[in-house]
Scaffold this motif. Structure first.
Motif, PDB file in Angstrom:
ATOM      1  N   THR A  34      81.391 -32.653  63.395  1.00  0.00           N
ATOM      2  CA  THR A  34      80.996 -33.184  61.072  1.00  0.00           C
ATOM      3  C   THR A  34      79.799 -31.593  61.167  1.00  0.00           C
ATOM      4  O   THR A  34      79.833 -31.281  60.222  1.00  0.00           O
ATOM      5  CB  THR A  34      79.772 -33.789  61.360  1.00  0.00           C
ATOM      6  N   ARG A  39      78.658 -26.845  56.950  1.00  0.00           N
ATOM      7  CA  ARG A  39      78.010 -25.357  57.564  1.00  0.00           C
ATOM      8  C   ARG A  39      79.293 -24.952  56.141  1.00  0.00           C
ATOM      9  O   ARG A  39      79.456 -24.247  55.446  1.00  0.00           O
ATOM     10  CB  ARG A  39      79.056 -24.992  58.591  1.00  0.00           C
ATOM     11  N   ARG A 108      74.999 -35.807  52.048  1.00  0.00           N
ATOM     12  CA  ARG A 108      75.442 -36.761  53.516  1.00  0.00           C
ATOM     13  C   ARG A 108      76.989 -38.196  53.277  1.00  0.00           C
ATOM     14  O   ARG A 108      77.603 -38.470  53.564  1.00  0.00           O
ATOM     15  CB  ARG A 108      74.308 -37.426  54.147  1.00  0.00           C
ATOM     16  N   ARG A 132      75.226 -35.221  64.791  1.00  0.00           N
ATOM     17  CA  ARG A 132      73.532 -35.262  64.597  1.00  0.00           C
ATOM     18  C   ARG A 132      73.256 -36.861  64.306  1.00  0.00           C
ATOM     19  O   ARG A 132      72.663 -37.689  65.282  1.00  0.00           O
ATOM     20  CB  ARG A 132      72.937 -34.761  63.352  1.00  0.00           C
ATOM     21  N   ASP A 133      73.882 -37.840  63.667  1.00  0.00           N
ATOM     22  CA  ASP A 133      74.265 -38.981  62.869  1.00  0.00           C
ATOM     23  C   ASP A 133      75.562 -39.709  63.364  1.00  0.00           C
ATOM     24  O   ASP A 133      75.488 -40.378  62.960  1.00  0.00           O
ATOM     25  CB  ASP A 133      73.455 -39.340  61.766  1.00  0.00           C
ATOM     26  N   ARG A 178      66.001 -25.200  62.801  1.00  0.00           N
ATOM     27  CA  ARG A 178      66.909 -26.179  62.893  1.00  0.00           C
ATOM     28  C   ARG A 178      66.233 -27.169  63.417  1.00  0.00           C
ATOM     29  O   ARG A 178      66.476 -28.273  61.927  1.00  0.00           O
ATOM     30  CB  ARG A 178      68.163 -25.329  62.991  1.00  0.00           C
ATOM     31  N   ASP A 182      66.152 -30.897  60.537  1.00  0.00           N
ATOM     32  CA  ASP A 182      67.143 -31.644  60.723  1.00  0.00           C
ATOM     33  C   ASP A 182      66.543 -32.839  61.447  1.00  0.00           C
ATOM     34  O   ASP A 182      66.930 -34.050  60.570  1.00  0.00           O
ATOM     35  CB  ASP A 182      68.778 -30.948  61.537  1.00  0.00           C
TER      36      ASP A 182
HETATM   37  O1  C5P Z   1      76.140 -28.779  64.716  1.00  0.00           O
HETATM   38  P1  C5P Z   1      76.033 -27.783  64.290  1.00  0.00           P
HETATM   39  O2  C5P Z   1      74.712 -26.938  64.408  1.00  0.00           O
HETATM   40  O3  C5P Z   1      77.320 -26.817  64.281  1.00  0.00           O
HETATM   41  O4  C5P Z   1      75.771 -28.737  62.573  1.00  0.00           O
HETATM   42  C1  C5P Z   1      75.134 -27.741  61.361  1.00  0.00           C
HETATM   43  C2  C5P Z   1      73.971 -28.315  60.657  1.00  0.00           C
HETATM   44  O5  C5P Z   1      74.706 -28.840  59.855  1.00  0.00           O
HETATM   45  C3  C5P Z   1      73.367 -28.951  61.569  1.00  0.00           C
HETATM   46  O6  C5P Z   1      72.557 -27.850  61.525  1.00  0.00           O
HETATM   47  C4  C5P Z   1      72.462 -30.041  60.157  1.00  0.00           C
HETATM   48  O7  C5P Z   1      72.082 -29.744  58.813  1.00  0.00           O
HETATM   49  C5  C5P Z   1      73.909 -30.392  59.889  1.00  0.00           C
HETATM   50  N1  C5P Z   1      74.502 -31.613  60.008  1.00  0.00           N
HETATM   51  C6  C5P Z   1      74.036 -33.153  59.725  1.00  0.00           C
HETATM   52  N2  C5P Z   1      74.986 -33.969  60.579  1.00  0.00           N
HETATM   53  C7  C5P Z   1      75.196 -34.096  61.582  1.00  0.00           C
HETATM   54  C8  C5P Z   1      76.160 -33.028  61.897  1.00  0.00           C
HETATM   55  C9  C5P Z   1      75.655 -31.635  61.402  1.00  0.00           C
HETATM   56  O8  C5P Z   1      73.090 -32.893  59.006  1.00  0.00           O
HETATM   57  N3  C5P Z   1      76.763 -34.925  61.693  1.00  0.00           N
END
Ligand code: C5P
Length: 220
Positions: A34, A39, A108, A132-133, A178, A182
């Motif tokens: 995700t 990104r 989101r 992350r979520d 980061r 986040d």
């Molecule tokens: O997992 P990755 O480091 O590639 O995620 C990039 C960014 O995407 C995170 O730093 C965060 O800001 C966002 N992200 C998020 N929720 C998720 C996955 C990623 O907000 N489920």
């Protein structure tokens, strides 16, 4: 048939993507990264000449955001329109701004809908979804929910080994910045109720994959 969902969250540099992909390959499951969607949106916003801090324009750019994230762990690729952005979205410049687009609530909501649609379309028996979520918001009812962590030092060392020519201290600073940004939006530094923590600080890659597979085996 609804696929079994394995939800995996964790901080930056925890090895979530590579571990999740390897777990998916071993089990014959799909794999959904995700973070790649957030990104890809940051990439799209920048390619459109929009300031990543301009939330209203970021939201407006969703209308032209044609993202495709593969769920095949063997041939994983990310496209925005016709452009293959699989490599470009890993650039440290994208990592530095991605939190700014990810913190926008409309972003989101939009992306979570895409994730759920892609999970529902999965034709393999299961899908490993990482971010992350995922354990808390995207798939809180998943039968397997894991928080993958490692100490900040180990995460910085692993990530700087990937990024040739980057000092571990500056990589560590970028990861910390980061995670802090986040964490204001979603909680992923500690496990939610019912979520199993896998700490990979003392494990190598294969041992981490085995540990995740063991958690899945215990629950199913
Ligand atoms: O997992 P990755 O480091 O590639 O995620 C990039 C960014 O995407 C995170 O730093 C965060 O800001 C966002 N992200 C998020 N929720 C998720 C996955 C990623 O907000 N489920």
């Amino acid at each position: 048939e609804i696929p079994v969902v394995v939800a995996i969250d964790g901080p930056a540099g925890s090895g979530k993507s590579s571990v999740s992909k390897a777990v998916a390959r071993r089990l014959g499951y799909g794999f959904l990264d995700t973070g790649a969607a957030y990104r890809a949106l940051a990439w799209h916003v920048q390619a459109s000449g929009i300031d990543t801090d301009d939330a209203a324009s970021v939201v407006a750019s969703l209308a032209s955001f044609d993202v495709r994230i593969g769920t095949d762990p063997a041939g994983y690729a990310v496209h925005v329109g016709d452009v293959d952005v699989t490599t470009a979205i890993r650039d440290p410049e994208i990592s530095a701004v991605v939190s700014r687009v990810a913190r926008v609530p409309e972003v989101r909501t939009h992306l979570i809908e895409l994730f759920r649609a892609s999970m529902a379309l999965e034709s393999r028996p299961g899908i490993v979804v990482e971010g992350r979520d995922i354990t808390t918001v995207v798939a809180p009812d998943a039968p397997v929910r894991i928080l993958l962590t490692a100490s900040p030092e180990v995460r910085a060392a692993r990530r700087s080994a990937e990024l040739v020519g980057s000092a571990t201290t500056s990589v560590g600073d970028a990861l910390r910045a980061r995670d802090e940004a986040d964490s204001k939006v979603v909680e992923f530094m500690t496990a939610a109720d019912g979520v199993t923590t896998v700490d990979s600080t003392e494990l190598d890659f294969d041992q981490t994959v085995d540990a995740v597979i063991a958690v899945i085996g215990n629950i199913q």
